[in-house]
Design a protein around this motif. Structure first.
Motif, PDB file in Angstrom:
ATOM      1  N   ILE A  50       0.826  -1.302   0.274  1.00  0.00           N
ATOM      2  CA  ILE A  50       0.061   0.029   0.198  1.00  0.00           C
ATOM      3  C   ILE A  50       1.019   0.989  -0.379  1.00  0.00           C
ATOM      4  CG2 ILE A  50      -1.360   1.055   1.359  1.00  0.00           C
ATOM      5  CD1 ILE A  50      -2.861  -1.553   2.454  1.00  0.00           C
ATOM      6  N   PRO A  51       0.791   2.162  -0.919  1.00  0.00           N
ATOM      7  CA  PRO A  51       1.762   2.910  -1.078  1.00  0.00           C
ATOM      8  C   PRO A  51       1.790   4.391  -0.191  1.00  0.00           C
ATOM      9  CG  PRO A  51       0.008   3.218  -2.973  1.00  0.00           C
ATOM     10  CD  PRO A  51      -0.822   1.904  -1.992  1.00  0.00           C
ATOM     11  N   TYR A  52       0.015   4.475   0.724  1.00  0.00           N
ATOM     12  CA  TYR A  52      -0.290   5.111   1.569  1.00  0.00           C
ATOM     13  C   TYR A  52       0.167   4.921   2.825  1.00  0.00           C
ATOM     14  CZ  TYR A  52      -2.967   7.517  -2.208  1.00  0.00           C
ATOM     15  OH  TYR A  52      -4.016   7.953  -2.555  1.00  0.00           O
ATOM     16  N   SER A  54       3.716   2.483   2.982  1.00  0.00           N
ATOM     17  CA  SER A  54       5.167   2.711   2.412  1.00  0.00           C
ATOM     18  C   SER A  54       5.803   3.218   1.691  1.00  0.00           C
ATOM     19  CB  SER A  54       4.776   0.791   2.230  1.00  0.00           C
ATOM     20  OG  SER A  54       6.316   0.800   1.682  1.00  0.00           O
ATOM     21  N   LYS A  55       6.338   4.032   2.231  1.00  0.00           N
ATOM     22  CA  LYS A  55       7.244   5.538   0.855  1.00  0.00           C
ATOM     23  C   LYS A  55       7.834   4.435  -0.041  1.00  0.00           C
ATOM     24  CE  LYS A  55       7.800   8.416   4.786  1.00  0.00           C
ATOM     25  NZ  LYS A  55       7.847   7.580   6.506  1.00  0.00           N
ATOM     26  N   LEU A  56       7.989   3.301   0.234  1.00  0.00           N
ATOM     27  CA  LEU A  56       8.801   2.544  -1.159  1.00  0.00           C
ATOM     28  C   LEU A  56       7.646   2.403  -2.301  1.00  0.00           C
ATOM     29  CD1 LEU A  56      11.935   1.099  -2.519  1.00  0.00           C
ATOM     30  CD2 LEU A  56      11.179  -0.290  -1.194  1.00  0.00           C
ATOM     31  N   ALA A  57       6.834   1.797  -1.601  1.00  0.00           N
ATOM     32  CA  ALA A  57       5.502   1.648  -2.260  1.00  0.00           C
ATOM     33  C   ALA A  57       5.029   2.842  -3.494  1.00  0.00           C
ATOM     34  CB  ALA A  57       4.432   1.029  -1.980  1.00  0.00           C
ATOM     35  N   ALA A  58       5.511   3.403  -2.732  1.00  0.00           N
ATOM     36  CA  ALA A  58       4.648   4.829  -3.205  1.00  0.00           C
ATOM     37  C   ALA A  58       5.598   5.454  -4.674  1.00  0.00           C
ATOM     38  CB  ALA A  58       4.786   5.965  -2.244  1.00  0.00           C
ATOM     39  N   VAL A  59       6.680   5.034  -4.203  1.00  0.00           N
ATOM     40  CA  VAL A  59       7.572   5.875  -5.298  1.00  0.00           C
ATOM     41  C   VAL A  59       7.686   4.986  -6.478  1.00  0.00           C
ATOM     42  CG1 VAL A  59       9.762   6.924  -3.768  1.00  0.00           C
ATOM     43  CG2 VAL A  59       9.851   4.535  -3.660  1.00  0.00           C
ATOM     44  N   VAL A  60       7.261   3.240  -6.270  1.00  0.00           N
ATOM     45  CA  VAL A  60       7.367   2.682  -6.453  1.00  0.00           C
ATOM     46  C   VAL A  60       6.132   3.033  -8.459  1.00  0.00           C
ATOM     47  CG1 VAL A  60       6.720   0.085  -8.200  1.00  0.00           C
ATOM     48  CG2 VAL A  60       8.028   1.025  -6.225  1.00  0.00           C
ATOM     49  N   LEU A  61       5.062   3.779  -7.028  1.00  0.00           N
ATOM     50  CA  LEU A  61       3.295   4.211  -8.020  1.00  0.00           C
ATOM     51  C   LEU A  61       4.181   5.171  -8.948  1.00  0.00           C
ATOM     52  CD1 LEU A  61       2.006   2.003  -5.597  1.00  0.00           C
ATOM     53  CD2 LEU A  61       0.890   3.043  -7.351  1.00  0.00           C
ATOM     54  N   ASP A 209      17.598  11.171  -8.425  1.00  0.00           N
ATOM     55  CA  ASP A 209      16.385  11.204  -8.553  1.00  0.00           C
ATOM     56  C   ASP A 209      16.026  11.884  -7.128  1.00  0.00           C
ATOM     57  OD1 ASP A 209      14.253  12.278  -9.725  1.00  0.00           O
ATOM     58  OD2 ASP A 209      13.772  10.179 -10.918  1.00  0.00           O
ATOM     59  N   VAL A 210      15.214  12.834  -7.156  1.00  0.00           N
ATOM     60  CA  VAL A 210      14.634  13.166  -5.962  1.00  0.00           C
ATOM     61  C   VAL A 210      13.298  13.302  -6.296  1.00  0.00           C
ATOM     62  CG1 VAL A 210      13.608  15.089  -4.472  1.00  0.00           C
ATOM     63  CG2 VAL A 210      16.592  14.808  -5.805  1.00  0.00           C
ATOM     64  N   LEU A 211      12.261  12.191  -5.953  1.00  0.00           N
ATOM     65  CA  LEU A 211      10.843  12.338  -6.131  1.00  0.00           C
ATOM     66  C   LEU A 211       9.837  12.639  -4.467  1.00  0.00           C
ATOM     67  CD1 LEU A 211      12.350   9.022  -6.643  1.00  0.00           C
ATOM     68  CD2 LEU A 211      10.441   8.630  -7.966  1.00  0.00           C
ATOM     69  N   ASP A 212       9.184  13.486  -5.011  1.00  0.00           N
ATOM     70  CA  ASP A 212       8.073  13.969  -4.481  1.00  0.00           C
ATOM     71  C   ASP A 212       6.898  13.145  -4.375  1.00  0.00           C
ATOM     72  OD1 ASP A 212       5.896  16.012  -3.283  1.00  0.00           O
ATOM     73  OD2 ASP A 212       6.835  16.960  -4.012  1.00  0.00           O
ATOM     74  N   LEU A 213       6.350  12.597  -2.649  1.00  0.00           N
ATOM     75  CA  LEU A 213       5.735  11.469  -2.719  1.00  0.00           C
ATOM     76  C   LEU A 213       4.051  11.580  -2.996  1.00  0.00           C
ATOM     77  CD1 LEU A 213       7.762   9.445   0.035  1.00  0.00           C
ATOM     78  CD2 LEU A 213       7.895   9.273  -2.297  1.00  0.00           C
ATOM     79  N   GLU A 214       3.904  13.000  -2.741  1.00  0.00           N
ATOM     80  CA  GLU A 214       2.387  13.598  -3.166  1.00  0.00           C
ATOM     81  C   GLU A 214       1.874  12.733  -3.745  1.00  0.00           C
ATOM     82  OE1 GLU A 214       0.455  16.400  -1.686  1.00  0.00           O
ATOM     83  OE2 GLU A 214       1.929  17.225  -0.903  1.00  0.00           O
ATOM     84  N   PRO A 215       0.795  11.913  -3.823  1.00  0.00           N
ATOM     85  CA  PRO A 215      -0.205  12.302  -3.176  1.00  0.00           C
ATOM     86  C   PRO A 215      -0.099  10.754  -1.759  1.00  0.00           C
ATOM     87  CG  PRO A 215      -1.392  11.292  -4.974  1.00  0.00           C
ATOM     88  CD  PRO A 215       0.466  10.987  -5.110  1.00  0.00           C
ATOM     89  N   TYR A 216       0.662  10.219  -1.631  1.00  0.00           N
ATOM     90  CA  TYR A 216       0.686   9.797  -1.000  1.00  0.00           C
ATOM     91  C   TYR A 216       1.171   9.954   0.787  1.00  0.00           C
ATOM     92  CZ  TYR A 216       0.294   6.809  -5.202  1.00  0.00           C
ATOM     93  OH  TYR A 216       0.775   6.409  -6.378  1.00  0.00           O
TER      94      TYR A 216
END
Ligand SMILES: C[S@@+](CC[C@H](N)C(=O)[O-])C[C@H]1O[C@@H](n2cnc3c(N)ncnc32)[C@H](O)[C@@H]1O
Length: 229
Positions: A50-52, A54-61, A209-216
């Motif tokens: 669940i990307p909300y 886990s930040k690692l799932a968020a970056v995969v999404l 890379d620098v990935l913003d984690l919004e919207p997660y």
């Protein structure tokens, strides 16, 4: 329901109608860790990632290719908490490697041990302060291939750098989750991401890379970097 393989071992997409669910193959069939859903499929039991949560799932999404996980044999994870994210990394690397999970909070560590460690053999819990890597230097079999840092502290960049310099191999990967508000609640998060990435560059890291984690996750980013030694 359609199951789609990815370039990462044990990581899949489940397509259900117009929904696409990220999942890992559950190493511990029947067991869940944070109320995630389980799916019986032709490739085995899959566990929703669940990307909300886990930040690692968020970056995969958000499009990050974590194919480097396939070759990771030793991973140092700082701020493992109760083990949500590390449980999925554990599914991905299965018996190919080991994850050292550092956590400072005693109650959190106890919950982590009961919830995750008791079911999984590829994670070694380290009840230490990640600010003092010398205290676990004799336990970690280094160099490691990957340092994952998610400690949400004012000095989180220093913690990521210190541990990478102590344990990471040359050309090794760093995934560093920045919580902007832990550094300065008055500054624009994007400015903080830039400043912290700069600090890493000065210390010998190539920022990939620098990935913003919004919207997660609000006011969080993931710095994806390579250690140049
Ligand atoms: C945001 S949570 C981590 C969530 C976790 N990474 C996940 O995705 O499942 C941050 C964790 O870092 C731990 N932490 C904070 N400072 C630390 C330190 N100096 N050394 C080790 N762990 C620390 C906290 O106790 C907390 O459990």
């Amino acid at each position: 329901m359609k199951v789609v393989e990815t370039n990462v071992k044990n990581m899949y997409w489940i397509e259900k109608g117009d929904k696409k669910i990220l999942a890992t193959k559950n190493m511990t069939p029947g067991i869940t860790y944070y109320k995630e859903s389980l799916f019986k499929t032709k490739v085995g039991e899959l566990r929703e990632w669940i990307p909300y949560k886990s930040k690692l799932a968020a970056v995969v999404l958000k499009g990050l290719d974590i194919g480097f996980m396939n070759d990771a044999r030793r991973i140092l994870y700082l701020g493992v908490s109760t083990g949500t994210t590390v449980s999925h990394i554990s599914d991905i690397i299965e018996d190919r490697g080991v994850i050292y999970g550092v956590e400072i909070a005693p109650r959190v560590m106890l919950e982590f041990i009961g919830r995750v460690i008791s079911h999984r053999e590829n994670i070694i819990p380290l009840f230490f302060d990640a600010r003092i890597p010398g205290e676990y230097r004799d336990i970690v079999d280094y160099p490691v291939d990957l340092v994952y840092c998610d400690v949400a502290q004012p000095d989180q960049t220093r913690i990521a750098i210190l541990n990478s310099k102590a344990f990471l191999k040359e050309e090794g990967i760093v995934l560093y989750a920045i919580k902007a508000r832990s550094i300065d609640a008055t500054k624009e998060p994007k400015v903080i991401y830039r400043e912290e990435a700069k600090k890493m560059e000065i210390e010998g890291f190539e920022i990939l890379d620098v990935l913003d984690l919004e919207p997660y996750e609000r006011d969080h980013a993931m710095i994806y970097a390579r250690y140049k030694g």
